[in-house]
Enzyme design. Structure first.
Site, PDB file in Angstrom:
ATOM      1  N   HIS A  93       7.437   1.326 -10.540  1.00 53.00           N
ATOM      2  CA  HIS A  93       6.232   0.952  -9.811  1.00 53.00           C
ATOM      3  C   HIS A  93       5.038   1.363 -10.631  1.00 53.00           C
ATOM      4  CE1 HIS A  93       7.642   4.933  -8.540  1.00 53.00           C
ATOM      5  NE2 HIS A  93       6.364   5.282  -8.404  1.00 53.00           N
ATOM      6  N   GLU A 153       8.889  10.158  -8.283  1.00 50.08           N
ATOM      7  CA  GLU A 153       9.550  10.460  -7.009  1.00 50.08           C
ATOM      8  C   GLU A 153      10.544   9.355  -6.648  1.00 50.08           C
ATOM      9  OE1 GLU A 153       6.676  11.047  -3.838  1.00 50.08           O
ATOM     10  OE2 GLU A 153       8.095  10.274  -2.370  1.00 50.08           O
ATOM     11  N   VAL A 154      10.152   8.111  -6.853  1.00 49.57           N
ATOM     12  CA  VAL A 154      10.995   6.981  -6.447  1.00 49.57           C
ATOM     13  C   VAL A 154      11.529   6.282  -7.703  1.00 49.57           C
ATOM     14  CG1 VAL A 154      11.107   4.833  -5.148  1.00 49.57           C
ATOM     15  CG2 VAL A 154       9.586   6.677  -4.375  1.00 49.57           C
ATOM     16  N   ASN A 190       4.568   6.510 -13.400  1.00 55.32           N
ATOM     17  CA  ASN A 190       5.277   7.762 -13.653  1.00 55.32           C
ATOM     18  C   ASN A 190       6.741   7.466 -13.954  1.00 55.32           C
ATOM     19  OD1 ASN A 190       2.975   9.363 -12.998  1.00 55.32           O
ATOM     20  ND2 ASN A 190       3.378   8.974 -10.832  1.00 55.32           N
ATOM     21  N   HIS A 193       1.009   2.337 -10.011  1.00 49.78           N
ATOM     22  CA  HIS A 193      -0.004   2.667  -9.009  1.00 49.78           C
ATOM     23  C   HIS A 193      -1.318   2.044  -9.468  1.00 49.78           C
ATOM     24  CE1 HIS A 193       2.200   6.317  -7.273  1.00 49.78           C
ATOM     25  NE2 HIS A 193       2.829   6.166  -8.434  1.00 49.78           N
ATOM     26  N   ARG A 252       0.833  -1.207   0.000  1.00 49.27           N
ATOM     27  CA  ARG A 252       0.000   0.000   0.000  1.00 49.27           C
ATOM     28  C   ARG A 252       0.869   1.260   0.000  1.00 49.27           C
ATOM     29  NH1 ARG A 252      -4.841  -2.026  -0.061  1.00 49.27           N
ATOM     30  NH2 ARG A 252      -5.084  -4.061   0.922  1.00 49.27           N
ATOM     31  N   ASP A 253       0.420   2.238  -0.784  1.00 51.53           N
ATOM     32  CA  ASP A 253       1.119   3.522  -0.856  1.00 51.53           C
ATOM     33  C   ASP A 253       1.037   4.217   0.503  1.00 51.53           C
ATOM     34  OD1 ASP A 253       1.885   5.573  -3.472  1.00 51.53           O
ATOM     35  OD2 ASP A 253       1.566   6.478  -1.492  1.00 51.53           O
ATOM     36  N   ILE A 254       2.142   4.812   0.917  1.00 51.07           N
ATOM     37  CA  ILE A 254       2.196   5.463   2.226  1.00 51.07           C
ATOM     38  C   ILE A 254       1.372   6.754   2.250  1.00 51.07           C
ATOM     39  CG2 ILE A 254       4.223   6.965   1.906  1.00 51.07           C
ATOM     40  CD1 ILE A 254       5.298   5.755   4.563  1.00 51.07           C
TER      41      ILE A 254
HETATM   42  P1  DGP Z   1       5.869   8.389  -7.977  1.00 49.96           P
HETATM   43  O1  DGP Z   1       7.338   8.004  -7.962  1.00 49.96           O
HETATM   44  O2  DGP Z   1       5.666   9.865  -8.166  1.00 49.96           O
HETATM   45  O3  DGP Z   1       5.090   7.609  -9.007  1.00 49.96           O
HETATM   46  O4  DGP Z   1       5.226   8.022  -6.576  1.00 49.96           O
HETATM   47  C1  DGP Z   1       5.898   7.390  -5.558  1.00 49.96           C
HETATM   48  C2  DGP Z   1       4.873   6.943  -4.540  1.00 49.96           C
HETATM   49  O5  DGP Z   1       5.552   6.205  -3.548  1.00 49.96           O
HETATM   50  C3  DGP Z   1       4.110   8.051  -3.827  1.00 49.96           C
HETATM   51  O6  DGP Z   1       2.721   7.900  -4.105  1.00 49.96           O
HETATM   52  C4  DGP Z   1       4.374   7.834  -2.342  1.00 49.96           C
HETATM   53  C5  DGP Z   1       4.948   6.437  -2.292  1.00 49.96           C
HETATM   54  N1  DGP Z   1       5.969   6.248  -1.289  1.00 49.96           N
HETATM   55  C6  DGP Z   1       7.072   7.019  -1.088  1.00 49.96           C
HETATM   56  N2  DGP Z   1       7.803   6.528  -0.080  1.00 49.96           N
HETATM   57  C7  DGP Z   1       7.145   5.421   0.372  1.00 49.96           C
HETATM   58  C8  DGP Z   1       7.394   4.481   1.418  1.00 49.96           C
HETATM   59  O7  DGP Z   1       8.385   4.554   2.136  1.00 49.96           O
HETATM   60  N3  DGP Z   1       6.478   3.491   1.574  1.00 49.96           N
HETATM   61  C9  DGP Z   1       5.368   3.382   0.788  1.00 49.96           C
HETATM   62  N4  DGP Z   1       4.532   2.359   1.044  1.00 49.96           N
HETATM   63  N5  DGP Z   1       5.100   4.237  -0.202  1.00 49.96           N
HETATM   64  C10 DGP Z   1       5.979   5.255  -0.399  1.00 49.96           C
END
Ligand code: DGP
Length: 122
Positions: free
Chosen positions: A106, A101-102, A93, A108, A34-36
């Site tokens: 991944h 961001e990461v 993304n 979503h 699950r997204d944080i």
């Molecule tokens: P993006 O790279 O923009 O597609 O989104 C990265 C997503 O990752 C964002 O919705 C928040 C999520 N996220 C960031 N750090 C963590 C984490 O430590 N744990 C989890 N479960 N989700 C995270």
């Protein structure tokens, strides 16, 4: 330019068990959690365990087994979360314009509320 993977990204740390996650599904080559910062009642991230930065990187360089496993994992999560009934959105993304961001691939899976149009103008 070759893809460059940073093994200090947060999802690499999750895969190594260095930080916790709320796991939905784990398979041989993939992990769903699950997204944080959930943006919908259902907000699950599916990632490959291999070191891929973006979807295009994965689609070009992953093995057939990894690609099949990842896509099956997405399908299994959709079924587990029951998203087909009300509809859902699948997003990946990539890079700067994609506001990634990461830097570990991944997708979503978002569902459980009306999600609006696909893109908002910045
Ligand atoms: P993006 O790279 O923009 O597609 O989104 C990265 C997503 O990752 C964002 O919705 C928040 C999520 N996220 C960031 N750090 C963590 C984490 O430590 N744990 C989890 N479960 N989700 C995270």
């Amino acid at each position: 330019m070759p893809y460059s993977y940073d093994d200090q990204n947060i999802f690499a740390k999750i895969l190594r068990g260095e930080i916790p996650n709320d796991t939905v599904l784990e398979t041989e080559h993939s992990l769903a959690f699950r997204d944080i910062r959930p943006q919908a009642p259902v907000h699950v991230l599916v990632i490959p365990k291999g070191p891929y930065v973006t979807y295009d990187h994965f689609a070009q360089e992953a093995s057939d087994a990894e690609i099949v496993d990842f896509n099956r994992a997405v399908g299994t999560v959709c079924k587990m979360e029951g998203v087909e009934a009300g509809g859902f959105r699948l997003i990946s993304n990539a890079g700067e314009a994609g506001v990634q961001e990461v830097p570990h691939l991944h997708v979503h899976i978002l569902a459980g509320r009306p999600l609006g149009r696909m893109l908002a103008r910045a």
